[in-house]
Motif scaffolding. Structure first.
Motif, mmCIF file in Angstrom:
data_model
loop_
_atom_site.group_PDB
_atom_site.id
_atom_site.type_symbol
_atom_site.label_atom_id
_atom_site.label_comp_id
_atom_site.label_asym_id
_atom_site.label_seq_id
_atom_site.Cartn_x
_atom_site.Cartn_y
_atom_site.Cartn_z
ATOM 1 N N ALA A 1 43.954 60.011 -93.900
ATOM 2 C CA ALA A 1 43.546 58.486 -92.777
ATOM 3 C C ALA A 1 44.203 57.247 -92.946
ATOM 4 O O ALA A 1 44.086 56.475 -92.708
ATOM 5 N N GLN A 2 43.449 57.497 -94.656
ATOM 6 C CA GLN A 2 43.763 56.529 -95.774
ATOM 7 C C GLN A 2 45.713 55.453 -95.956
ATOM 8 O O GLN A 2 45.479 54.421 -95.715
ATOM 9 N N LYS A 3 45.962 56.571 -95.619
ATOM 10 C CA LYS A 3 47.083 56.858 -95.710
ATOM 11 C C LYS A 3 47.741 55.999 -94.206
ATOM 12 O O LYS A 3 48.531 54.413 -94.583
ATOM 13 N N SER B 1 33.998 56.932 -96.252
ATOM 14 C CA SER B 1 35.662 56.726 -95.420
ATOM 15 C C SER B 1 36.195 56.880 -96.685
ATOM 16 O O SER B 1 37.510 57.203 -96.682
ATOM 17 N N GLY B 2 35.578 55.757 -97.665
ATOM 18 C CA GLY B 2 36.796 55.480 -98.503
ATOM 19 C C GLY B 2 37.498 53.904 -98.236
ATOM 20 O O GLY B 2 38.396 53.269 -98.903
ATOM 21 N N LYS B 3 37.249 53.043 -97.564
ATOM 22 C CA LYS B 3 37.559 51.749 -96.731
ATOM 23 C C LYS B 3 37.490 50.699 -98.174
ATOM 24 O O LYS B 3 38.910 49.800 -98.086
ATOM 25 N N THR B 4 36.732 50.872 -98.702
ATOM 26 C CA THR B 4 37.335 49.616 -100.325
ATOM 27 C C THR B 4 38.443 50.641 -101.102
ATOM 28 O O THR B 4 38.780 49.083 -101.522
ATOM 29 N N GLY C 1 25.621 62.808 -100.972
ATOM 30 C CA GLY C 1 27.006 63.221 -100.314
ATOM 31 C C GLY C 1 27.947 63.055 -101.045
ATOM 32 O O GLY C 1 28.677 63.391 -100.119
ATOM 33 N N ARG C 2 28.146 62.152 -101.707
ATOM 34 C CA ARG C 2 29.553 61.490 -102.259
ATOM 35 C C ARG C 2 30.434 62.543 -103.181
ATOM 36 O O ARG C 2 31.422 62.222 -103.752
ATOM 37 N N GLY C 3 29.318 63.355 -104.102
ATOM 38 C CA GLY C 3 30.466 63.583 -105.645
ATOM 39 C C GLY C 3 30.388 65.826 -105.293
ATOM 40 O O GLY C 3 30.736 66.024 -106.497
#
Ligand code: ADP
Ligand code: MG
Length: 715
Positions: free
Chosen positions: A287-289, A315-318, A600-602
């Motif tokens: 999705a990031q790609k 979700s990795g927006k940064t 819940g990120r690790g």
């Protein structure tokens, strides 16, 4: 070719709608004043004041046939109305009798004395309400009640509109006023959808052509019996479609205005991005790609990008923002990333520094607490083009900050920024070309809402989480469970994990807020967890203190971070596995979801405890059970929207968009999409609305007169 309305007829309509209600027959200054308290000042206001329901008096139910649990209208003689006491409780009680049976009416609160005066015993009344069977009789709690006068000559109406009560104006009088307003105005209402587009609208074309007829139907329906509600709905849909049409036309025009400006065609060479991706300890998600390629396509195009990036918490927006900024930097432009809070800006800054370590891209931080000297230094470097990426808060858009050539503005968590700020940032440019704009939000916005609020932005969605995310186990805990939660936290810490304890601030003043925060942390560090390392983070700390507290926690030097909601957005500490929220009943759904997203990120099992500290309202109970039931941000957002309504949900009130009067963006999604299609079709043929046939639409848009015009949006 059917003719579209002329500008003259539009002007005439405007003046009719703007007529003060005081100009109508039977509306003296006293009544006018009462009406205006209800927001009814002009004929236009009256048209938009739709009945809450219609009563079909041809279908009044004989009292003996009233069915349990059903709403019904019935007529009869009011035998008495008096205040009674049941175990010290005051109840207003009356009886209506119609020859077939009797119904008891009950009020538990309200202005009893006033009601008794208003409804003298012996009057003939029409009542409406849900019928209960009680103690062998029938009763209706808090009925709508109206004294029935004999209908005036020629007014044998059987379907009567019931309006929301206007204090001090008898319903019958109100109906007369409404009738005058609606009848008087209806012939002057002009349709706004061009006739050629009627077939695309999918609603009654007669109503599109003569919106006045739709308004007459909405207020004083011609249909009755079985067909009543269907007839009204047909009229409402036509009006709503027109309203949506003007809204979408406004948005699409605004967007094409911004888009038609000359933008920047970036030419990234990946000299920075490639090495960055190599050093990342993970792969970009699919999705990031995908969203990056959408962003890249926009950035490489010469048109300005206007894009909304939506992705759930975590979700990795940064990272996407950073890579987009690098595309600008590689092309010789500067990127600005604007966050809603200092803490978050600082965190982005630190992250960027870490990720760009060793790469020739200079990042600086500018917030409200940057010292003046620092500020001057950074500002100077920005103006000289020595800084590639600037991270900051709204301090970035102050007038004394100037860029050499700002190419990309990324605005994080948009819904906390007004549209004005977005525009101000986009306008910070000196060279040629409007900067590209990327707005990021963690609030999954239901589609119909994003079409109105963000209707002028293209949408990219990150719909996939980085691998290894387990849903956070969520439990609602009452007072009795507090000790267990503390024990649980201690056990997690013993396993090497970390925990957040978040509490809301209830105090009014800053001083007591500070005291509460400090007191809470003292309580935790000295009494609850004397054996553990407890850090404190709250909104009254200065930025150095905040950074220190957050830094210590992220380096694992503290076990528990006691915090106010300043950690709500974006804080990222992988080793934290417990989120305990005190007084969770006081938080909104999206806030709770954001908070829970901190853990819940690790890859480890993570837990969220929603501690309930006091009496819980029905809404709060619902919020908590939704949280316990799902981790899906999209579902949570939809529930949130249902509970709060669109106005609160995204601060749409500040979006500069008109309030819809008839259309409902939550339930009229299909109509809204259709209206968007119709508006797009119109603009395809006449992008600048230069065709004389569209002169009315041009006037409406130019005058920003949507609010008034939306009244007649039906055609
Ligand atoms: P958001 O801003 O969308 O809430 P973040 O950008 O803060 O989310 O990302 C959350 C965490 O996930 C960060 O620690 C980030 O480094 C990490 N992350 C981002 N992309 C990936 C990926 N593709 N795979 C694994 N972890 C990722
Ligand atoms: Mg974020």
């Amino acid at each position: 070719m059917e003719k579209t309305p002329s500008l003259d007829s539009y002007r005439k309509m405007q003046s009719v709608l703007g007529t003060p209600l005081a100009a109508l027959k039977g509306v003296g200054p006293k009544i006018a004043e009462k009406l205006s308290k209800k927001g009814l000042s002009t004929v236009g206001d009256a048209l938009a004041f739709l009945p809450i329901r219609h009563e079909d008096r041809s279908r009044l139910t004989p009292i003996k046939n009233l069915a349990e649990g059903q709403p019904a209208s019935f007529r009869g003689e009011l035998r008495r109305l008096e205040v009674r006491y049941y175990r010290r409780r005051r109840v207003l009680e009356g009886v209506v009798f119609d020859g077939t049976g009797a119904v008891t009416l009950k009020w538990f609160h309200g202005k009893f004395e006033w009601l008794v005066k208003k409804y003298p015993a012996g009057s003939s009344v029409v009542a409406y309400g849900v019928v209960n069977y009680f103690n062998g009789g029938r009763e209706v709690i808090h009925p709508d009640l109206e004294i029935e006068d004999a209908p005036a000559a020629g007014e044998m109406e059987s379907v009567v509109p019931v309006y929301s009560e206007v204090e001090g104006v008898h319903p019958k009088v109100l109906r007369k006023i409404m009738r005058q307003a609606v009848e008087g105005a209806s012939m002057h209402l002009v349709g706004v959808v061009p006739p050629a587009l009627y077939p695309l609208c999918g609603v009654d074309e007669g109503y599109l052509r003569y919106p006045g007829a739709a308004y007459r139907e909405l207020h004083f329906p011609s249909s009755q019996g079985e067909a009543l509600s269907e007839g009204i709905e047909r009229a409402r849909k036509a009006v709503a479609l027109g309203e949506f049409f003007l809204l979408e036309l406004t948005l699409l025009r605004r967007r094409s205005g911004e888009k038609s400006a000359e933008g920047i065609a970036f030419r990234p060479d990946f000299s920075l991005i490639r090495p960055l991706l190599k050093t990342l300890p993970f792969e970009l998600t699919g999705a990031q790609k995908r969203v990056l390629s959408e962003i890249r396509r926009d950035m490489e195009s010469a048109l300005p990008m206007l894009r909304l990036l939506q992705g759930d918490v975590g979700s990795g927006k940064t990272l996407v923002a950073l890579i987009a900024s690098l595309m600008a930097a590689e092309s010789g432009y500067q990127g600005a990333v604007m966050a809603p809070t200092e803490v978050l800006a600082e965190q982005h800054y630190r992250n960027f520094l870490r990720l760009l370590d060793g790469l020739p891209a200079r990042v600086e931080l500018l917030t409200g607490s940057t010292t003046q000297r620092e500020r001057d230094r950074i500002s100077g470097a920005l103006a000289l083009g020595e800084v590639e990426i600037i991270v900051g808060t709204h301090a970035l858009i102050q007038p004394d900050v100037s860029f050499k050539n700002l190419g990309l503005a990324v605005v994080d968590e948009q819904h906390r920024f007004g549209v004005m700020q977005r525009v101000a940032l986009a306008q910070k440019r000196r060279g040629k070309g409007v900067p590209d704009l990327l707005v990021m939000t963690a609030t999954p916005i239901p589609r119909t809402l994003s079409m109105t609020v963000y209707g002028d932005l293209d949408l990219s969605v990150i719909d996939e989480m980085p691998p290894g995310r387990a849903p956070v186990k969520t439990t609602v805990v009452g007072k009795a469970g507090y000790q267990k939660v503390c024990d649980f936290i201690r056990a997690e810490v013993k396993k090497g994990r970390q925990a957040y304890v978040v509490f809301p601030l209830v105090e009014e003043s800053e001083k007591s807020e500070l005291k509460a925060a400090v007191e809470t942390s003292r309580h935790f560090s000295e009494e609850v967890f004397p054996d553990l390392r407890v850090g404190l983070l709250h909104g009254r700390m200065n930025s150095a203190e905040k950074e220190a507290a957050l830094g210590a926690f992220s380096r694992g030097e503290t076990d528990i971070l006691v915090s106010t909601t300043v950690i709500e957005v974006g804080i990222d500490v992988k080793n934290a596995t417990v989120m305990a929220v005190e007084h969770a009943e006081r938080f909104g759904l999206s806030q709770l979801h954001q908070l829970r997203g901190r853990v819940g990120r690790g890859g480890g099992e993570s837990y969220c405890f929603l501690l309930v500290g006091g009496p819980v309202s029905g809404d709060a109970r619902e919020r908590l059970s939704i949280m316990a039931a799902t981790n899906d941000g999209f579902r949570i957002a939809e529930e949130d929207l249902k509970i709060r309504g669109p106005g609160d949900f995204l601060g749409t009130r500040q979006s500069g968009l008109p309030e819809l009067k008839i259309g409902n963006i939550l339930t009229d999604g299909v109509l809204l999409e259709r209206a968007r299609g119709v508006a797009a079709e119109l603009l395809k043929g006449d992008p600048a609305l230069e065709d004389p046939a569209n002169s009315v639409l041009r006037a409406i848009l130019r005058e920003g007169g949507l609010s008034r015009a939306s009244l007649v949006a039906s055609g």
